[in-house]
Design an enzyme around this catalytic site. Structure first.
Site: not given
Ligand code: UN1
Length: 513
Positions: A164, A188, A249, A266, A300-301, A400, A462-463
């Site tokens: 999400f 999905k 995962g 991921e 996730c970052t 997490e 923010g990659a």
């Molecule tokens: C994610 O949170 O699943 O690096 C992806 C970042 C974003 C991508 C995050 N470009 O925070």
């Protein structure tokens, strides 16, 4: 529903938002199937409802996608790239609408909603170039007048399970690469964000239609865990790319592994920034606060831990507390606000529970958390970003929590800081703030960060799409998006060609008839 959202849905041409699946221009599903409702965490209102796909719907999707694959893989890669280029243009034309819908359905700030669509546009541009660069190597054969090389072929239907928090960008990373590689896709989306998925499907289906590509190349299937299980157990879906929790995962990896399929995972992160005594503290503050509260801590970052040198600990903690006092929480569509809601009330309960656990383990809160109340926060999903002083080995710190809870840990030596940074089960993103070259290089060396992403003087989130995205340990080991992540979407074939008039065997083996 808000009027601006209704007009966005009209602009995106969404009529069939209650269908369970789409193979392109055709939407379908069993009218009697159960419905899944999309609530906006912004105001708690139902935005749309979607039917859940049945096993028959799933069969149809897989068959269509297999059929479409037979054609799609024969189109030259640069021509496939041209279609992805047009998809990127369609996203440019719809950036405001789709970005606003992401913000409304998921709850991230409007700026971040637009940023998410920008990531989609960027990956399309990347994939267009890639479509002319799906390189294999050539090798020298040990046999005379022989040529040896390798080439890359598409896999077939790629199953994409997305989360999400990046409801559309992560799908597009997978889709843009999978498509130029010659695969077809079955998506999905998260059951919490079906509407943005339906919107993307409308946009991409139109591009295929304009190019007279038969339907079935990009498919959407809406449903819950069961649909994901059909995909992960299905040998007809050679690659499953899944984004989500480590728990999810592990289930995906087990199911796909049991059939010797490929999975690209991921999963969770537990990302830390080391703030050195040689850091630029003003710059560090922006990186830390955006990392911790951006997307309400649901990337996730997201920055979950700050590992701060004892000499600057008090000064930096004071700066943080002051900055947190200035954060504006509220409607994410109002650009004056920095932080929107969590995705739903379950996430709020999880946040509160984590705060309780942290306190029980001895965490000292410098900024208290809590749920915001009042008419502006009627969805019950708005929470206060909070900060706690902790030890790295607290159970809750090792876990997490997808919420804006920032943990502070003090260190003395860089070796100790790196050990703390690595001392969690996850390994996605990491950063050091320092102006000291030796420290920066040690952090990046093989004895430094064990994460898939390691930054210097940049936060953990923010990659850019150009780098390979993903991480180690419980993050799952997958790499998506840039660099050579495309290889995960293809199968490698080694070809040796004999253009001599004899048939010499390798390793000098003699076999005369
Ligand atoms: C994610 O949170 O699943 O690096 C992806 C970042 C974003 C991508 C995050 N470009 O925070």
């Amino acid at each position: 529903m808000r009027t601006e959202i209704q007009s966005i849905l009209n602009k995106l041409g969404i009529k069939a938002d209650n269908a369970a699946f789409s193979t392109g221009s055709v939407w379908g599903g069993d009218a009697n199937a159960k419905s899944l409702e999309s609530y906006s965490p912004v105001d708690g209102k139902i935005i749309a409802s979607a039917k859940v796909a049945t096993a028959e719907d799933y069969e149809l999707i897989v068959k269509k996608s297999q059929e479409a694959f037979k054609h799609w893989r024969t189109i030259p890669a640069p021509k496939r790239g041209e279609i992805v280029r047009q998809f990127g243009d369609a996203l440019r034309a719809n950036k405001d609408a789709l970005g606003t819908l992401v913000s409304y359905e998921m709850g991230k700030s409007l700026q971040e909603g637009f940023g998410e669509v920008q990531e989609m546009i960027d990956i399309c541009d990347f994939a267009v170039g890639l479509s002319r660069q799906l390189y294999g190597l050539t090798m020298h054969s040990e046999r005379p007048n022989h040529r040896m090389y390798e080439q890359w072929h598409p896999l077939g239907p790629v199953g994409i399970i997305s989360a999400f928090n990046f409801p559309v960008a992560v799908w597009s990373w997978n889709t843009a690469l999978a498509l130029v590689c010659g695969n077809v896709c079955i998506w999905k989306p998260s059951e919490k964000t079906p509407l943005t998925a339906v919107s993307c499907q409308h946009i991409i289906a139109q591009v295929f239609k304009d190019n007279n590509i038969p339907e079935g190349v990009c498919n959407l299937i809406i449903g819950d865990k069961e649909v994901g299980e059909w995909m992960t157990n299905d040998v007809r879906v050679p690659l499953i790319s899944a984004t989500g929790s480590t728990r999810m995962g592990k289930a995906v990896a087990a199911a796909v592994g049991a059939r010797l399929g490929k999975s690209l995972l991921e999963l969770g992160g537990n990302n830390a920034i080391i703030i050195s005594a040689d850091a630029d503290l003003d710059m560090s503050l922006i990186g830390a606060v955006f990392g911790a509260v951006g997307t309400a801590g649901q990337r996730c970052t997201s920055t979950r831990r700050l590992i701060i040198h004892e000499d600057v600990y008090d000064a930096f903690a004071a700066k943080l507390v002051k900055a947190y006092g200035q954060i504006r929480i509220g409607d994410p569509l109002d650009q004056n606000n920095h932080v929107g809601p969590l995705i739903d009330t379950d996430a709020v309960a999880n946040y509160l529970n984590s705060i309780e656990k942290c306190k029980a383990e001895g965490g000292n809160f410098l900024v208290e958390g809590g749920v915001l109340e009042g008419a502006d926060y009627a969805s019950g999903c708005y929470v206060r970003p909070c900060i706690a002083e902790v030890e790295n080995d607290f159970k809750i710190v090792q876990h997490e929590t997808f919420a804006p809870i920032l943990y502070l840990i003090k260190y003395k030596t860089l070796d100790e800081a790196i050990a703390l940074q690595n001392g969690v089960p996850q390994g996605l993103s990491s950063a050091i703030m320092t102006l000291n070259l030796r420290e920066a290089e040690q952090f990046l060396s093989s004895t430094g960060s064990d994460c898939g992403i390691a930054n210097v003087n940049i936060g953990t989130s923010g990659a850019e799409i150009g780098g390979a995205f993903g991480g180690e340990k419980e993050t799952g080991g997958g790499r998506e998006s840039g660099s050579d992540a495309w290889r995960a979407y293809m199968r490698r074939q080694t070809n040796t060609i004999n253009y001599s008039n004899t048939l010499p065997l390798a390793q000098g083996i003699k076999f005369d008839l």
